[in-house]
Scaffold this active site. Structure first.
Site, mmCIF file in Angstrom:
data_model
loop_
_atom_site.group_PDB
_atom_site.id
_atom_site.type_symbol
_atom_site.label_atom_id
_atom_site.label_comp_id
_atom_site.label_asym_id
_atom_site.label_seq_id
_atom_site.Cartn_x
_atom_site.Cartn_y
_atom_site.Cartn_z
ATOM 1 N N VAL A 194 0.820 -1.205 0.000
ATOM 2 C CA VAL A 194 0.000 0.000 0.000
ATOM 3 C C VAL A 194 0.865 1.272 0.000
ATOM 4 C CG1 VAL A 194 -2.059 0.995 1.007
ATOM 5 C CG2 VAL A 194 -1.542 -1.374 1.440
ATOM 6 N N GLU A 214 9.746 -5.713 -5.569
ATOM 7 C CA GLU A 214 8.804 -6.464 -4.719
ATOM 8 C C GLU A 214 9.300 -7.902 -4.583
ATOM 9 O OE1 GLU A 214 5.939 -6.154 -2.818
ATOM 10 O OE2 GLU A 214 6.088 -8.337 -2.631
ATOM 11 N N SER A 280 9.282 0.138 2.189
ATOM 12 C CA SER A 280 7.870 -0.008 2.593
ATOM 13 C C SER A 280 7.522 -1.490 2.567
ATOM 14 C CB SER A 280 6.968 0.797 1.647
ATOM 15 O OG SER A 280 7.333 0.559 0.291
ATOM 16 N N GLY A 282 6.152 -3.244 5.199
ATOM 17 C CA GLY A 282 5.252 -3.588 6.297
ATOM 18 C C GLY A 282 5.618 -2.854 7.573
ATOM 19 N N ALA A 331 -6.606 2.498 10.029
ATOM 20 C CA ALA A 331 -7.097 3.476 10.994
ATOM 21 C C ALA A 331 -8.540 3.174 11.404
ATOM 22 C CB ALA A 331 -7.000 4.876 10.395
ATOM 23 N N HIS A 455 -28.450 9.256 -11.455
ATOM 24 C CA HIS A 455 -27.830 9.322 -12.776
ATOM 25 C C HIS A 455 -27.452 10.765 -13.101
ATOM 26 C CE1 HIS A 455 -26.966 8.454 -16.940
ATOM 27 N NE2 HIS A 455 -27.673 9.542 -17.257
#
Ligand code: FAD
Ligand code: NAI
Length: 476
Positions: A194, A214, A280, A282, A331, A455
């Site tokens: 994320v 990754e 990033s 975790g 959160a 709509h």
């Protein structure tokens, strides 16, 4: 210094803690909330990771960078010419900081309004005696607090790669990633989860050449495969380079930038040179300074506080919520647990439904989902029907000029109960709420298909995807 008595002491004022404190105060308890986060002037900055270095600042930068991207690449198709569009990074970051401060101040105001007593400093559990707990606050003014109930909401911190400490200059956690003073020419990220995708998107839109390494061979493994595939296609088209199945080796920071040695999916040795690296991979539960060992508070092998289904720890009268316990690090999950614990302390039946916790990734296109993915339903041996509807066939999406993606419904083959809804596309973060409500009320796909939707609206794609479960879309 005499001890201050409260019914409840909450340690941590992130979304889990501050919401627990407010709900408890609403229920008539005397409540203290302790938080150690400091703003750049050393003052209190309640709101935790979410407000200071998470949800709020990342969305502020995503918004600014998206405006910049639109001005550069999409205004022209609307007939608007905008030449020489420039980004003042310092101003963008200052705006982000102002948004953060508004939220910090908002929480302090809410504490006052609800008569929650706030203490700025580090809270530690000292001892338990005769059904009460003592919490020491180490701050500018040391305090001793005593309460029958303690709620721990101390959150999480970024996980570092072994051998690559966060210096927040070249090797950045989410904190440094949100404070860059200039656009790095080359930006490397490790982890395409994320944070990797959201932060990678921000800096790519501002002009960085972004490469994400990754470890796993699949992209966004927790996301429905069809949705992840569509998102991967869109990100690649935007210029985000994502290398899957890599094994990261040595990270060198001597010299100009940062150099990352890795083995790619084919087993070839490679090096990625960049100006900055965001790690990033975790987050880890944060219990530093709590004195968990001293009071015998049980942690699991990941360092998370062990709790039962109701968020009770092994110590009577001590509860824990949010990122510091099991479950998704979100959160809104922390908030739900905070409310539920306050209500349980009051003898009510607080409840959190983990099956209907939505996930959102705020990239462009946004990705949002609730419930099970197609691959999970297959693994669970559940018979299901699927229906999809592309935004390409939605009038509002065409008017917006944003037709990437789809809405996908998964419903039980026999009962038609909605089992999962997955969206990749514009405003997926808002659209998912309808699916959450539907699943909370155990609605069928036919229920959504029969509800009148305005709509033109993106929500018509939700209705059409529900119709698609029964193979009767009207506009596709
Ligand atoms: P935290 O928010 O981490 O708060 C814990 C607080 O406790 C902190 O203020 C800390 O200083 C304080 N504390 C810790 N120990 C002590 C102590 N001993 N004494 C006193 N105070 C202490 N989630 C979403 O749902 N949506 C998003 O868009 C989203 N975006 C994110 C973006 C980024 C970059 C990151 C890093 C996270 C994001 N998250 C998002 C996750 C979200 O921030 C967390 O799930 C959430 O903040 C957890 O709340 P919490 O209350 O459990 O802990
Ligand atoms: P993440 O769990 O989402 O992604 C981490 C990624 O790193 C995974 O794809 C994993 O396979 C990969 N990885 C792990 N170790 C690796 C290694 N050694 N080498 C290469 N790849 C490796 O974690 P992330 O992005 O750090 O975010 C942490 C958490 O914060 C999220 O899981 C989420 O709970 C929360 N968050 C939520 C947001 C939202 O709701 N929009 C936004 C940002 C964060």
């Amino acid at each position: 210094m005499s001890a201050k008595q409260f019914d409840i002491v909450v340690i941590g004022a992130g979304p889990g803690g501050y919401i627990a404190a407010i709900r408890a105060a609403q229920l008539g308890f005397s409540v203290a909330c302790v938080d150690e986060w400091k703003n750049d002037k050393g003052g209190p900055a309640p709101g935790g990771t979410c407000t200071n270095v998470g949800c709020i600042p990342s969305k502020a930068l995503l918004q600014s960078s998206e405006h910049f991207d639109h001005a550069n690449h999409h205004f022209a198709e609307h007939g608007i010419s905008a030449k020489d569009v420039k980004m003042d990074v310092a101003k963008m970051v200052a705006r982000k900081d102002a948004v953060v401060k508004q939220n910090n101040d908002g929480i302090l105001y809410l504490f006052k309004k609800n008569k929650v007593t706030f203490f700025h400093g580090r809270g530690s559990l000292v001892k338990a005696a005769q059904g009460t707990h003592e919490v020491q606050v180490a701050g500018a003014t040391p305090e001793t607090l005593v309460a029958k109930q303690v709620v721990i909401a101390t959150g999480s911190s970024a996980r570092a790669l072994p051998g690559a400490v966060f210096d927040e200059a070249k090797v950045l956690s989410n904190d440094g990633a949100l404070r860059l003073g200039a656009v790095p020419k080359k930006l490397a990220l490790i982890g395409s989860g994320v944070i990797g995708l959201e932060m990678g998107s921000v800096w790519r839109r501002l002009g960085s050449e972004v490469t994400i390494l990754e470890g796993l061979p699949t992209f966004l493994g927790a996301v429905d495969e069809q949705i992840a595939k569509e998102a991967h296609k869109a990100f690649t088209k935007q210029g985000l380079k994502i290398e899957l199945g890599v094994k990261v080796g040595d990270i060198k920071t001597a010299g100009e930038g940062v150099s990352i040695a890795y083995t790619n999916a084919k087993g070839e040795a490679k090096t990625l040179d960049a100006d900055k690296l965001i790690v990033s991979i975790g987050r880890v539960p944060h219990t530093v300074g709590l004195n968990a060992d001293g009071v015998g508070l049980k942690l699991d092998e990941r360092g998370a506080i062990v709790v039962d289904e109701q968020c009770r720890t092994n110590l009577p009268g001590v509860w824990a919520v949010g990122d510091v316990v099991r479950g998704p690090m979100l959160a809104h999950k922390a908030e739900e647990e905070g409310v539920a614990v306050a209500e349980r302390i009051a003898g009510q039946h607080g409840h959190v439904n983990f099956n209907t916790v939505p996930w959102v990734i705020y990239t462009s296109p946004e990705i949002a989902w609730v419930g099970r993915t197609e691959q999970q339903l297959k693994a669970d041996g559940v018979k299901y029907k699927a229906g999809t509807f592309p935004f390409l066939a939605n009038g509002r999406a065409r008017a917006l000029g944003d037709t990437t993606g789809m809405v996908k419904f998964l419903a039980d083959a026999a009962t038609d109960e909605i089992l999962g809804v997955h969206i990749v596309g514009p405003m997926a973060s808002e659209l998912i709420s309808e699916a959450v409500v539907a699943m909370e009320f155990r609605a069928s796909s036919e229920d959504i298909a029969r509800i009148c939707h305005a709509h033109p609206s993106l929500s018509e794609a939700t209705k059409e995807a529900a119709l698609a479960v029964d193979k009767r879309t009207l506009n596709f």
